[in-house]
Design a protein around this motif. Sequence first.
Motif, short mmCIF file in Angstrom:
data_model
loop_
_atom_site.label_atom_id
_atom_site.label_comp_id
_atom_site.label_asym_id
_atom_site.label_seq_id
_atom_site.Cartn_x
_atom_site.Cartn_y
_atom_site.Cartn_z
N VAL A 87 9.50 -0.63 -21.97
CA VAL A 87 8.67 -0.65 -21.24
C VAL A 87 8.92 -0.89 -19.67
O VAL A 87 8.45 -0.17 -18.84
N ASN A 88 9.98 -1.67 -19.61
CA ASN A 88 10.34 -2.16 -18.15
C ASN A 88 11.16 -0.88 -17.62
O ASN A 88 11.12 -0.65 -16.22
N GLY A 89 11.80 0.06 -18.42
CA GLY A 89 12.44 1.02 -17.74
C GLY A 89 11.31 1.87 -17.05
O GLY A 89 11.49 2.61 -16.10
N TYR A 90 10.42 2.28 -17.87
CA TYR A 90 9.24 3.05 -17.31
C TYR A 90 8.56 2.62 -16.25
O TYR A 90 8.41 3.23 -15.20
N LEU A 91 8.38 1.23 -16.15
CA LEU A 91 7.57 0.42 -15.15
C LEU A 91 8.44 0.65 -13.65
O LEU A 91 7.87 1.03 -12.65
N GLN A 92 9.69 0.37 -13.90
CA GLN A 92 10.52 0.33 -12.58
C GLN A 92 10.75 1.96 -12.22
O GLN A 92 10.82 2.15 -10.91
N ALA A 93 10.85 2.78 -13.10
CA ALA A 93 10.99 4.29 -12.83
C ALA A 93 9.78 4.89 -12.15
O ALA A 93 9.70 5.45 -11.04
N GLY A 94 8.53 4.48 -12.69
CA GLY A 94 7.32 4.81 -12.06
C GLY A 94 6.94 4.10 -10.44
O GLY A 94 6.44 4.82 -9.68
N LEU A 125 9.25 3.52 -8.51
CA LEU A 125 10.20 4.05 -7.23
C LEU A 125 10.32 5.49 -7.34
O LEU A 125 10.57 5.71 -6.33
N GLY A 126 9.92 5.92 -8.42
CA GLY A 126 10.03 7.38 -8.55
C GLY A 126 8.77 8.19 -8.95
O GLY A 126 8.99 9.57 -9.33
N GLY A 127 7.61 7.61 -9.56
CA GLY A 127 6.40 8.04 -10.16
C GLY A 127 5.76 8.90 -9.02
O GLY A 127 6.04 8.46 -7.60
N PRO A 128 4.90 9.71 -9.18
CA PRO A 128 4.18 10.48 -8.14
C PRO A 128 3.60 9.71 -7.13
O PRO A 128 3.05 10.06 -6.01
N TRP A 129 3.19 8.40 -7.57
CA TRP A 129 2.27 7.58 -6.96
C TRP A 129 3.13 6.69 -6.19
O TRP A 129 2.44 5.58 -5.23
N ALA A 130 4.34 6.66 -6.16
CA ALA A 130 5.15 5.67 -5.66
C ALA A 130 5.46 5.94 -4.06
O ALA A 130 5.46 7.27 -3.66
N SER A 131 5.29 4.85 -3.20
CA SER A 131 5.55 4.91 -1.84
C SER A 131 7.19 4.63 -1.38
O SER A 131 7.85 4.05 -2.34
N ALA A 132 7.66 5.25 -0.54
CA ALA A 132 8.89 4.85 0.17
C ALA A 132 9.08 3.62 0.46
O ALA A 132 8.19 2.94 1.25
N VAL A 133 10.34 3.04 0.01
CA VAL A 133 10.57 1.55 0.51
C VAL A 133 11.00 1.59 1.65
O VAL A 133 12.16 2.47 2.03
N PRO A 134 10.72 0.90 2.86
CA PRO A 134 11.10 0.83 4.28
C PRO A 134 12.77 0.32 3.92
O PRO A 134 13.06 -0.67 3.44
#
Length: 263
Positions: A130-137, A139-148
């Motif tokens: 679950v956590n692998g999917y959470l962190q991937a989503g 930082l890299g899901g289509p809804w992810a925003s860029a980290v400043p």
Amino acid sequence: PPLWEGEQQFHAFLGYALLTAMAAACAALSLGAVAPYGRYADAKALGISDWGPKVPAQLAWCLQELPSLVVPLVCLVRPGWGPASATNGVLLLCFLAHYANRALVYPLRIRGGAPTPLYVMASAFTFTLVNGYLQAGALGGPWASAVPGDAAFGGGVLLFLAGALGNAYHDALLRALREPGETGYKVPTGGLFDYVSGANYLCEIIVEWAGFAIACRTPAAHIFAWCVIFNLAPRAVSHHAWYREKFGDAYPAQRRALVPFLF
Ligand code: NDP
């Protein structure tokens, strides 16, 4: 609405479900239960008849940690997925590097680790899945925003690296307490072990994943940092009490469980 909106809602729900489950587990652990692996895997020593089937420590660690390495890699090649920016890419690499060590390197180096009950391995497998999917989503899901790429990012990544190195260093100090083939326990010394019984946990909780959360600023990373606290803080307290009981006066009196001089 975009096609992925439903998945984004599922992703957010999964994060809060994981946090709730881990908080409940922490409450149970704080009331005196222990996760029965390592020194607590011997059910009879705790007055319990059996924990069920067991898996050799090396295999259990590899299988239970592997999902956090494989799931993000599989997710990131999905159409529309991928690091939302270079900073997101760096953070994903940090996460993957930790799990490459934990799933592939750490198990090979274990000395005399106690076999893990199958159900403990299955719980850890579910968590890392679950956590692998959470962190991937996040930082890299289509809804992810860029980290400043600002001071919080730089400081957080430095903390993460310090925590990861510290965790590996203290795991190595524990490993060196045993000759190959040995299985008993000795009083750990060196590094932060001179101050706390859970020095490897201190580096993982307070430095590594807190640093990751500071750098990411995603709900998923904060949820993960809390889950690690919920998991490892009660274990540090249990280890401390266990050492005191086993070694009595031979255990350094000034040593604390997890936070030097305090706790
Ligand atoms: P422990 O400190 O309980 O044990 C680590 C290893 O060292 C085991 O092989 C253990 O053997 C051995 N060992 C421990 N104490 C002694 C001693 N006094 N004398 C001799 N050998 C000793 O750590 P965990 O197994 O709980 O965790 C291993 C790593 O995984 C840690 O770095 C931890 O931070 C990390 N972890 C991370 C989690 C997360 O949520 N992110 C969750 C759980 C762990 P034995 O198995 O025989 O006890």
